[in-house]
Design an enzyme around this catalytic site. Structure first.
Site, PDB file in Angstrom:
ATOM      1  N   LYS A  36       0.810  -1.230   0.000  1.00 60.46           N
ATOM      2  CA  LYS A  36       0.000   0.000   0.000  1.00 60.46           C
ATOM      3  C   LYS A  36       0.841   1.277   0.000  1.00 60.46           C
ATOM      4  O   LYS A  36       0.435   2.294  -0.542  1.00 60.46           O
ATOM      5  CB  LYS A  36      -0.957   0.006   1.193  1.00 60.46           C
ATOM      6  CG  LYS A  36      -2.105  -0.982   1.056  1.00 60.46           C
ATOM      7  CD  LYS A  36      -3.042  -0.868   2.240  1.00 60.46           C
ATOM      8  CE  LYS A  36      -4.315  -1.647   2.010  1.00 60.46           C
ATOM      9  NZ  LYS A  36      -5.332  -1.382   3.022  1.00 60.46           N
TER      10      LYS A  36
ATOM     11  N   ASP B 250     -10.165   3.028   2.198  1.00 60.12           N
ATOM     12  CA  ASP B 250     -10.348   2.277   3.453  1.00 60.12           C
ATOM     13  C   ASP B 250     -11.191   3.058   4.458  1.00 60.12           C
ATOM     14  O   ASP B 250     -12.094   2.513   5.087  1.00 60.12           O
ATOM     15  CB  ASP B 250      -8.985   1.946   4.079  1.00 60.12           C
ATOM     16  CG  ASP B 250      -8.263   0.843   3.318  1.00 60.12           C
ATOM     17  OD1 ASP B 250      -8.945  -0.046   2.764  1.00 60.12           O
ATOM     18  OD2 ASP B 250      -7.016   0.858   3.276  1.00 60.12           O
TER      19      ASP B 250
END
Ligand code: ATR
Length: 287
Positions: free
Chosen positions: A73, A109
């Site tokens: 990420k 997220d």
């Protein structure tokens, strides 16, 4: 409807290592099929040393979108043409859009968790939210919540991590969040004050399915309890919340809404959330 794969089919995927247990292909293919979009979504295991090559490959093969999971990420950011505000702050990208040959990075997220709350009848606007955890997931969620909730408290086993998050958010938004440890006294006191309790730690995840950071007698029926752990989908915390009649939102909701946000970035169309939810429930990942 099932998309017939042809020479015109476009490719999307999730990258990570390991990757074979990812539920993203199930969610995203269900959405493409439901809207009859000629795309297919698969999973690629990418080693740490291959991240740059994978993104070059994305461009040369015309892969239109990627989700990014552990451990890439942060590493992908150096290879993107642009990243959104949240991703920049969090140093974490979970969605890449290959738009006209440019690679654009997003973090869905936090927005996914926020949407999961709102769509399940627990809009955090003006509310007091107690977040457990200060890791990657907790940071993303706190970043989104601080823009809507009235008051945030972050409790973490390692208090220094929570304090670092608090300082960073204060610099960015000029708003303070309080922090503390997971001591029984603090947990009890902060829950009594909260409207929403959100577990953003990994506690309760398989194989430790009987673990919860919250003693059941600290919960009350007026609380909304959300867990981001989805494996099992009914964690001990969610079971305890249901048992006393509190609103309980399981981790699949955050997974679905962060996937839905990625789908909407890629396609510009509203994600068929209920179809995505049904597809994941069919997987029977265990209660
Ligand atoms: P993720 O990206 O999924 O958030 P992470 O960044 O490793 O994963 O964060 C895991 C979170 O769960 C952290 O807040 C961690 O607390 P520490 O910062 O103290 O490590 C929390 N966590 C994991 N196991 C825990 C446990 N047994 N008790 C309490 N907190 C725990």
């Amino acid at each position: 409807m099932t998309v017939i794969i042809s020479g015109k089919t476009h490719v999307y995927a999730v990258i990570g290592d390991p990757i074979e247990h990812s539920l993203s292909p199930v969610i995203q293919n269900a959405a493409f099929n439901a809207l009859n979009i000629n795309c297919v979504y698969t999973a690629f295991r990418v080693k740490n040393t291959d991240v740059a090559n994978a993104l070059k490959g994305m461009q040369s093969l015309g892969v239109l979108g990627l989700n990014v999971t552990m451990p890439h990420k942060e590493a992908v950011i150096a290879h993107l043409d642009w990243v959104d505000e949240a991703a920049k702050f969090l140093k974490s990208v979970n969605t890449i859009h290959n738009k006209d040959g440019k690679l654009l990075g997003y973090s869905t997220d936090g927005t996914g968790a926020l949407k999961a709350l709102k769509e399940n009848g627990a809009n955090p606007y003006g509310k007091k939210v107690l977040i457990l955890g200060a890791g990657g997931a907790a940071r993303a969620i706190t970043y989104s919540l601080i823009q809507e909730a009235n008051e945030l408290v972050v409790l973490n086993r390692t208090v220094s991590e929570a304090k670092m998050l608090s300082e960073a958010l204060k610099c960015k938004f000029g708003k303070k969040i309080s922090t503390g440890s997971l001591s029984p006294k603090i947990i009890k006191e902060k829950i009594n004050d909260a409207d929403i309790l959100l577990n953003a730690t990994s506690v309760g995840m398989k194989p430790n399915t009987n673990q919860s950071l919250i003693p059941p007698n600290n919960l009350n029926p007026d609380l909304t309890v959300m867990d981001i752990v989805y494996n099992p989908c009914e964690t001990q915390l969610i079971k305890d919340a249901k048992a006393i009649g509190a609103r309980a939102i399981n981790g699949l909701e955050t997974l679905i809404y962060q996937g839905a946000a990625a789908f909407e970035i890629w396609t510009g169309q509203q994600a068929p959330v209920q179809t995505m939810r049904e597809a994941i429930l069919e997987q029977n990942i265990g209660v």
